[in-house]
Write a protein that holds these residues in place. Structure first.
Motif, PDB file in Angstrom:
ATOM      1  N   CYS A  81      92.403 -14.861  74.135  1.00 22.23           N
ATOM      2  CA  CYS A  81      93.776 -14.418  73.934  1.00 22.23           C
ATOM      3  C   CYS A  81      94.417 -15.218  72.793  1.00 22.23           C
ATOM      4  CB  CYS A  81      94.554 -14.616  75.225  1.00 22.23           C
ATOM      5  SG  CYS A  81      96.295 -14.246  75.047  1.00 22.23           S
ATOM      6  N   VAL A  83      97.431 -15.543  72.203  1.00 21.39           N
ATOM      7  CA  VAL A  83      98.724 -16.096  72.636  1.00 21.39           C
ATOM      8  C   VAL A  83      98.547 -17.380  73.436  1.00 21.39           C
ATOM      9  CG1 VAL A  83     100.822 -15.627  73.964  1.00 21.39           C
ATOM     10  CG2 VAL A  83      99.739 -13.792  72.652  1.00 21.39           C
ATOM     11  N   CYS A  84      97.628 -17.349  74.421  1.00 24.27           N
ATOM     12  CA  CYS A  84      97.511 -18.495  75.321  1.00 24.27           C
ATOM     13  C   CYS A  84      96.105 -19.081  75.406  1.00 24.27           C
ATOM     14  CB  CYS A  84      98.012 -18.127  76.711  1.00 24.27           C
ATOM     15  SG  CYS A  84      96.892 -17.036  77.603  1.00 24.27           S
ATOM     16  N   CYS A 107      95.086  -9.811  78.773  1.00 25.24           N
ATOM     17  CA  CYS A 107      95.117 -11.184  79.253  1.00 25.24           C
ATOM     18  C   CYS A 107      95.931 -11.204  80.555  1.00 25.24           C
ATOM     19  CB  CYS A 107      95.763 -12.086  78.214  1.00 25.24           C
ATOM     20  SG  CYS A 107      95.989 -13.768  78.808  1.00 25.24           S
ATOM     21  N   CYS A 110      99.165 -14.068  80.309  1.00 21.04           N
ATOM     22  CA  CYS A 110     100.430 -13.897  79.588  1.00 21.04           C
ATOM     23  C   CYS A 110     100.771 -12.435  79.315  1.00 21.04           C
ATOM     24  CB  CYS A 110     100.397 -14.680  78.281  1.00 21.04           C
ATOM     25  SG  CYS A 110      99.308 -13.966  77.050  1.00 21.04           S
TER      26      CYS A 110
HETATM   27 ZN   LIG Z   1      97.151 -14.754  77.068  1.00 21.82          ZN
END
Ligand SMILES: [Zn+2]
Length: 130
Positions: A81, A83-84, A107, A110
């Motif tokens: 991911c 983002v995270c 994901c 998130c």
């Molecule tokens: Zn994520």
């Protein structure tokens, strides 16, 4: 200027105070500035990196993260991911009419998702969860 690295707990507390005051913060940079300022109150200068702050926000139970994206290279493979850093799950969607299969990656942590056309995160908006 000397900077201190705050603990996760300090960041979490600062984050909570900032979001309780502003409800919504429209970018990661703005949030970073606000949280750092909040932590700096005790005559020490604190500095928290944007990605660390984002991860602490994702792991908290009071932040709703809104992810803005642009279109990226469809050939690029995403395994993690963006983002995270969590593992992305592959999800197959069958359309009702033609039986066409679309592949999506999601994901669980998130809620980021992407299809064949990659969604590249460009901006994060942080909301206080109601
Ligand atoms: Zn994520």
């Amino acid at each position: 200027m000397h900077y201190h690295i705050p603990s996760d707990e300090q960041v979490l507390n600062g984050l909570k105070k900032v979001l309780e005051k502003f409800r919504t913060v429209s970018s990661q940079n703005k949030l970073k500035t606000l949280v750092s300022k909040k932590l700096t109150a005790k005559k020490k200068n604190y500095n928290v990196s944007g990605s660390r702050l984002r991860n602490i926000a994702i792991n908290s139970d009071f932040v709703k993260l809104e992810i803005h994206t642009r279109e990226g290279d469809p050939k690029k493979l995403l395994t993690k991911c963006p983002v995270c850093g969590n593992i992305l799950n592959r999800v197959k969607n069958l359309t009702i009419w033609g039986g066409e299969v679309t592949i999506e990656f999601r994901c669980k942590k998130c809620n980021y998702w992407t299809g064949k056309k990659k969604r590249i995160p460009t901006r994060y908006v942080f909301h206080l969860k109601k």
